[in-house]
Scaffold this active site. Structure first.
Site, mmCIF file in Angstrom:
data_model
loop_
_atom_site.group_PDB
_atom_site.id
_atom_site.type_symbol
_atom_site.label_atom_id
_atom_site.label_comp_id
_atom_site.label_asym_id
_atom_site.label_seq_id
_atom_site.Cartn_x
_atom_site.Cartn_y
_atom_site.Cartn_z
ATOM 1 N N THR A 1 7.818 0.066 4.091
ATOM 2 C CA THR A 1 8.065 1.442 3.741
ATOM 3 C C THR A 1 9.006 1.870 3.189
ATOM 4 O O THR A 1 9.419 2.332 2.148
ATOM 5 C CB THR A 1 7.862 2.275 4.887
ATOM 6 O OG1 THR A 1 6.602 2.220 5.576
ATOM 7 C CG2 THR A 1 8.524 3.695 4.721
ATOM 8 N N PHE B 1 0.868 -1.253 0.086
ATOM 9 C CA PHE B 1 0.019 0.104 0.053
ATOM 10 C C PHE B 1 0.850 1.171 0.188
ATOM 11 O O PHE B 1 0.423 2.405 -0.376
ATOM 12 C CB PHE B 1 -0.985 -0.093 1.172
ATOM 13 C CG PHE B 1 -0.377 0.542 2.592
ATOM 14 C CD1 PHE B 1 -0.326 1.753 3.049
ATOM 15 C CD2 PHE B 1 0.384 -0.600 3.170
ATOM 16 C CE1 PHE B 1 -0.041 2.065 4.213
ATOM 17 C CE2 PHE B 1 0.884 0.024 4.740
ATOM 18 C CZ PHE B 1 0.766 1.166 4.899
ATOM 19 N N LYS B 2 1.814 1.155 0.457
ATOM 20 C CA LYS B 2 2.831 2.600 0.740
ATOM 21 C C LYS B 2 3.270 2.932 -0.734
ATOM 22 O O LYS B 2 3.851 3.977 -0.873
ATOM 23 C CB LYS B 2 4.032 2.114 1.630
ATOM 24 C CG LYS B 2 3.338 1.904 3.002
ATOM 25 C CD LYS B 2 4.541 1.411 4.085
ATOM 26 C CE LYS B 2 3.900 1.226 5.292
ATOM 27 N NZ LYS B 2 4.914 0.661 6.330
ATOM 28 N N ASP B 3 2.940 2.184 -1.785
ATOM 29 C CA ASP B 3 3.349 2.498 -3.055
ATOM 30 C C ASP B 3 2.840 3.837 -3.682
ATOM 31 O O ASP B 3 3.443 4.862 -4.070
ATOM 32 C CB ASP B 3 3.175 1.596 -4.095
ATOM 33 C CG ASP B 3 4.080 0.426 -4.202
ATOM 34 O OD1 ASP B 3 5.571 0.770 -4.055
ATOM 35 O OD2 ASP B 3 3.748 -0.720 -4.584
#
Length: 424
Positions: free
Chosen positions: A129, A95-97
């Protein structure tokens, strides 16, 4: 008050506090009427304009938002009344993309007229991250990235995503926990000598440009759910929570008008926030290692932002956010049961959130949970629990072929500072 550029470039305020938007504009009802028919980039451009439009040229903001979101974020039915927002279709399958790619492009925009300026990004990671930031900033001119990660506490695949890149990315293997890594980063920002020699910023969720763009996918999830004909008055979102940047972005989306009924903050054994919800007391402590390692945080930085959003009002917070906490054994059993009964493969973090919906979703409510990383990123763990082989997607396989390059350091600030100064 500071400009968006200053907040992004500095990362952390001089008083060690976190930056927050001065105002949170409420999006018009007309926007929400159109939302179900909008594409992810179309929606994100409008939300980004509402938040950042005064600080970034409109055409450039549109371009960098569209470049960030050039992959799908589908909402998939995992069980009756429970939908998975699959946030693992980006370059590093996590999700951190979204936040990392947006921040890299925004920092590049702010750095466009400072060809002689080198911005040094310090990022502590408990797993995803580091890979998202490293790949988001890879090759960005005028930026160097130092990824601090706890030795032996991230998966082999996660580690390969930021230790094999080279170029402007340097991995620092810290002999300690994620909390130790995060403490080193925060202390670096406060060190006068270090800041005189180097321009430092962070790409953790303490940076506004990292956590705020994550609100895009909450709007997108709501829009996709609306297309199913679900009762949109009773939508509950469950977020597997570690440093609390992700759920804070969702809370801000709600403050901007997104009609989410309530949120569930799902924790692993690191239950500091859950304890706060129950007792009203916040007692940070050293994190413990779990199979949901990206959530192994004992003093979540973004807790301060949650307090700020609700004016330090415990009753107001508990009115909109509930919590839960699960052991490794409970997480593992959820993964096995969900695969057997629903045919849906969860990663350990998504399993925490799915279990929370299973236990705390009320009659008439529809739940969305965030599946924050591809199960293959935790291949050994997932296979050991489910007994099923997990195929490694091609992007991950490519990372694993690279040669690991990292610098071992103690969890000692003087040693860390000395290393950074040697790079100045």
């Amino acid at each position: 008050m500071v400009s968006l550029e200053e907040a992004v470039v500095k990362g952390l305020a001089p008083d060690r506090g976190l930056y927050m938007p001065e105002r949170l504009p409420r999006l018009p009802e007309e926007f929400f009427r159109r939302l179900p028919e909008m594409s992810l980039p179309e929606m994100a451009v409008e939300v980004a304009t509402a938040l950042f439009g005064e600080d970034v040229d409109a055409e450039k903001l549109k371009a960098l938002t569209e470049e960030t979101l050039d992959f799908p974020i589908p909402l998939v039915k995992a069980a009756d009344g429970k939908y998975s927002l699959e946030l693992f279709h980006g370059p590093t399958l996590a999700f951190k993309d979204v936040g990392a790619r947006f921040m890299a492009r925004l920092l590049g925009y702010f750095n466009r007229d400072n060809k002689d300026r080198t911005v040094n990004v310090l990022v502590a990671t408990s797993g995803d991250t580091g890979s998202a930031v490293a790949n988001g900033f890879l090759g960005v001119e005028g930026v160097r990235v130092f990824v601090l990660y706890p030795k032996g506490k991230v998966s082999r695949i996660q580690e390969s995503q930021f230790t094999t890149l080279g170029q402007n990315i340097e991995a620092l293997e810290i002999d300690g926990s994620f909390d130790d890594c995060q403490a080193l980063v925060k202390q670096a920002f406060l060190d006068k000598e270090l800041n005189e020699k180097m321009m430092l910023t962070s790409a953790n969720s303490i940076n506004v440009a990292r956590f705020l763009p994550q609100m895009f996918y909450y709007f997108h999830a709501w829009a996709q759910l609306a297309r199913t004909g679900a009762d949109m008055e009773n939508v509950v979102v469950c977020v597997p929570s570690g440093n609390f940047g992700n759920i804070t972005a969702g809370l801000i989306a709600k403050r901007m008008g997104l009609p989410i009924k309530r949120f569930i903050a799902a924790n692993n054994a690191n239950d500091v926030f859950y304890e706060y919800l129950v007792t009203g007391e916040y007692r940070p402590r050293h994190s413990v290692q779990t199979i949901a390692n990206a959530m192994d945080v004992g003093d979540p930085s973004n807790f301060a932002r949650v307090l700020d959003l609700y004016g330090n009002d415990h009753a107001a917070i508990t009115a909109e956010i509930s919590g839960c906490t699960y052991t490794d054994k409970e997480i593992a059993s959820t993964m096995r049961q969900t695969l057997e009964e629903e045919g849906y493969l969860l990663d350990p973090h998504g399993a925490v959130a799915f279990r929370a919906l299973t236990e705390y979703l009320k009659p008439g409510e529809t739940g969305i949970f965030l599946e924050t990383a591809h199960p293959a990123k935790f291949k050994e763990t997932v296979e050991g629990i489910t007994g099923k082989e997990v195929e490694i997607p091609a992007p991950l396989a490519a990372f694993m072929k690279g040669e690991k390059r990292s610098v071992p350091l103690a969890a000692d600030f003087d040693e860390f500072k000395g290393f950074l100064i040697s790079k100045a």
